[in-house]
Design a protein around this motif. Structure first.
Motif, PDB file in Angstrom:
ATOM      1  N   LYS A 177       0.824  -1.206   0.000  1.00 58.09           N
ATOM      2  CA  LYS A 177       0.000   0.000   0.000  1.00 58.09           C
ATOM      3  C   LYS A 177       0.861   1.259   0.000  1.00 58.09           C
ATOM      4  O   LYS A 177       0.522   2.252  -0.657  1.00 58.09           O
ATOM      5  CB  LYS A 177      -0.934  -0.014   1.216  1.00 58.09           C
ATOM      6  N   TYR A 185       2.085   2.230  -3.460  1.00 51.99           N
ATOM      7  CA  TYR A 185       1.098   2.797  -4.386  1.00 51.99           C
ATOM      8  C   TYR A 185       0.305   3.960  -3.793  1.00 51.99           C
ATOM      9  O   TYR A 185      -0.690   4.384  -4.373  1.00 51.99           O
ATOM     10  CB  TYR A 185       0.140   1.691  -4.860  1.00 51.99           C
ATOM     11  N   LYS A 186       0.733   4.485  -2.684  1.00 54.64           N
ATOM     12  CA  LYS A 186      -0.040   5.527  -2.011  1.00 54.64           C
ATOM     13  C   LYS A 186      -0.170   6.803  -2.843  1.00 54.64           C
ATOM     14  O   LYS A 186      -1.141   7.563  -2.672  1.00 54.64           O
ATOM     15  CB  LYS A 186       0.572   5.852  -0.650  1.00 54.64           C
ATOM     16  N   SER A 211      -2.928   8.102  -8.320  1.00 50.88           N
ATOM     17  CA  SER A 211      -4.184   8.865  -8.345  1.00 50.88           C
ATOM     18  C   SER A 211      -5.232   8.150  -9.184  1.00 50.88           C
ATOM     19  O   SER A 211      -4.909   7.461 -10.155  1.00 50.88           O
ATOM     20  CB  SER A 211      -3.939  10.266  -8.894  1.00 50.88           C
ATOM     21  N   ARG A 212      -6.482   8.329  -8.795  1.00 48.11           N
ATOM     22  CA  ARG A 212      -7.577   7.732  -9.551  1.00 48.11           C
ATOM     23  C   ARG A 212      -7.778   8.505 -10.846  1.00 48.11           C
ATOM     24  O   ARG A 212      -7.746   9.733 -10.859  1.00 48.11           O
ATOM     25  CB  ARG A 212      -8.856   7.754  -8.712  1.00 48.11           C
ATOM     26  N   CYS A 243      -3.498  -3.805  -5.797  1.00 49.84           N
ATOM     27  CA  CYS A 243      -3.415  -2.550  -5.060  1.00 49.84           C
ATOM     28  C   CYS A 243      -3.408  -1.373  -6.029  1.00 49.84           C
ATOM     29  O   CYS A 243      -4.109  -0.374  -5.830  1.00 49.84           O
ATOM     30  CB  CYS A 243      -2.164  -2.542  -4.189  1.00 49.84           C
ATOM     31  N   TYR A 244      -2.617  -1.498  -7.087  1.00 49.27           N
ATOM     32  CA  TYR A 244      -2.580  -0.439  -8.104  1.00 49.27           C
ATOM     33  C   TYR A 244      -3.931  -0.302  -8.800  1.00 49.27           C
ATOM     34  O   TYR A 244      -4.453   0.808  -8.956  1.00 49.27           O
ATOM     35  CB  TYR A 244      -1.490  -0.752  -9.127  1.00 49.27           C
ATOM     36  N   SER A 302      -6.930  -1.113  -7.849  1.00 46.37           N
ATOM     37  CA  SER A 302      -8.005  -0.602  -6.990  1.00 46.37           C
ATOM     38  C   SER A 302      -7.958   0.909  -6.849  1.00 46.37           C
ATOM     39  O   SER A 302      -8.975   1.545  -6.555  1.00 46.37           O
ATOM     40  CB  SER A 302      -7.921  -1.254  -5.607  1.00 46.37           C
ATOM     41  N   ARG A 303      -6.793   1.490  -7.075  1.00 48.97           N
ATOM     42  CA  ARG A 303      -6.625   2.943  -6.974  1.00 48.97           C
ATOM     43  C   ARG A 303      -6.823   3.657  -8.303  1.00 48.97           C
ATOM     44  O   ARG A 303      -6.847   4.893  -8.345  1.00 48.97           O
ATOM     45  CB  ARG A 303      -5.227   3.266  -6.409  1.00 48.97           C
ATOM     46  N   ARG A 304      -6.957   2.895  -9.381  1.00 47.99           N
ATOM     47  CA  ARG A 304      -7.111   3.505 -10.707  1.00 47.99           C
ATOM     48  C   ARG A 304      -8.541   3.421 -11.239  1.00 47.99           C
ATOM     49  O   ARG A 304      -8.999   4.341 -11.929  1.00 47.99           O
ATOM     50  CB  ARG A 304      -6.165   2.807 -11.696  1.00 47.99           C
ATOM     51  N   LYS A 309     -14.066   4.754  -8.292  1.00 47.10           N
ATOM     52  CA  LYS A 309     -14.174   4.554  -6.840  1.00 47.10           C
ATOM     53  C   LYS A 309     -15.276   3.557  -6.508  1.00 47.10           C
ATOM     54  O   LYS A 309     -16.413   3.685  -6.965  1.00 47.10           O
ATOM     55  CB  LYS A 309     -14.433   5.890  -6.150  1.00 47.10           C
TER      56      LYS A 309
END
Length: 321
Positions: A47, A50-51, A54-55, A288-289, A291-293, A296
């Motif tokens: 996490k 990849y913090k 950005s989405r 992880c990557y 889910s952040r792209r 939402k």
């Protein structure tokens, strides 16, 4: 007993010696497994890596491509899990396990590309090229999956390999038992893949009109080297290219080494388990990557849908982030 089939193969073609083919295949996966199980892939470390991602703006079509590819990766992971359970005859399943590992890797890479740029590739070679620019060059991978070479030109890769190794003297001939030995082995496999890819480019150049016009049969002359290096500069090596080579070795070029000759049953049993562990770590890192792209909330919906509707026995919770 004399190895009748192997002797026929040696007589008929340039057959790799089974011992070295076996070492390269098993030792690379053992090294990767050690490096993903040494604590480097704990949830918080993934996490944290990849913090800063950005989405992107909503892109339903690209998101659907992400989910489609990850469903395929998930299916191959389920196959790997089942194959690891057959501990009585690991030789029977090891080649199939490599294929499941490769396609789990390939579809995961395709999902990451879709999340990064929304693009879709038609060939494995093009996928590896786009993955380099969209993912590898953007620092979106964790070690050891991030290892890559920017060129196939020898003087360039020598410097890059030296930077990776530092004072590490280990190589792929060692069945790794420590982080240091594992790191040396994965860099060694990277260099070996460079050597193979360089050979492929050189063989292709030798059939070209430009090379034949030089009236030479090697790259010893300056003009021949310039012609070669111009092509070598356009190529590189990354994890997906290594995976593609790996699948080819197991499936085509090295036909007997995984099911013939010396009995290495215990190492083969561990090998199949290593394939599953490495694939799982790679997919979880990618999740992880992803889910952040994607839009939402969509990743959670994807996992919930798999839990409700997938007919596979594998629980998709390992993809939750």
């Amino acid at each position: 007993m004399a190895q009748w089939l192997l002797n026929r193969l040696f007589d008929a073609k340039d057959q790799p010696k089974p011992r070295f083919a076996f070492q390269g295949t098993v030792n690379w996966m053992r090294a990767l497994s050690i490096l993903v199980e040494n604590g480097s892939f704990e949830d918080e470390k993934i996490k944290n890596h990849y913090k800063a991602v950005s989405r992107r703006k909503p892109n339903p079509e690209a998101d659907t491509l992400v989910f489609e590819n990850m469903m395929m990766a998930f299916h191959n992971q389920a196959s790997l899990v089942r194959l690891t359970e057959d501990a009585t005859h690991p030789y029977d399943v090891c080649r199939s396990a490599i294929i499941s590992w490769y396609y789990g890797t390939y579809f995961t890479c395709s999902a990451m590309i879709a999340a990064a740029s929304g693009s879709k590739q038609e060939t494995h070679a093009h996928t590896a090229k786009v993955w380099q620019s969209d993912i590898v060059d953007q620092g979106l991978l964790m070690k050891p999956f991030s290892l890559s070479l920017s060129s196939l030109v020898e003087k360039v890769i020598e410097a890059e390999i030296s930077t990776y190794l530092g004072s590490n003297k280990q190589d792929l001939n060692t069945y790794a038992g420590s982080d240091d030995e594992a790191w040396g082995a994965v860099v060694s496999y990277l260099k070996g893949t460079w050597d193979y890819e360089k050979w492929r480019v050189e063989e292709r150049i030798k059939t070209s009109r430009e090379f034949k016009a030089l009236g030479v049969d090697s790259f010893r002359t300056k003009k021949a080297r310039e012609l070669r290096d111009e092509q070598l500069e356009k190529k590189g090596v990354n994890y997906l290219i290594q995976a593609f080579r790996y699948r080819g070795k197991a499936n085509y070029r090295d036909s007997v080494f995984l099911s013939y000759g010396d009995d290495n049953s215990e190492k083969i049993k561990t090998f199949v388990q290593d394939l599953e562990k490495v694939s799982r770590a790679f997919q979880r890192m990618a999740a992880c990557y992803l889910s952040r792209r994607v839009e939402k909330g969509a990743w959670s919906e994807f996992i919930a849908d798999l839990q409700a509707n997938s007919r596979l026995s594998l629980d998709p919770k390992y993809l939750e982030m």
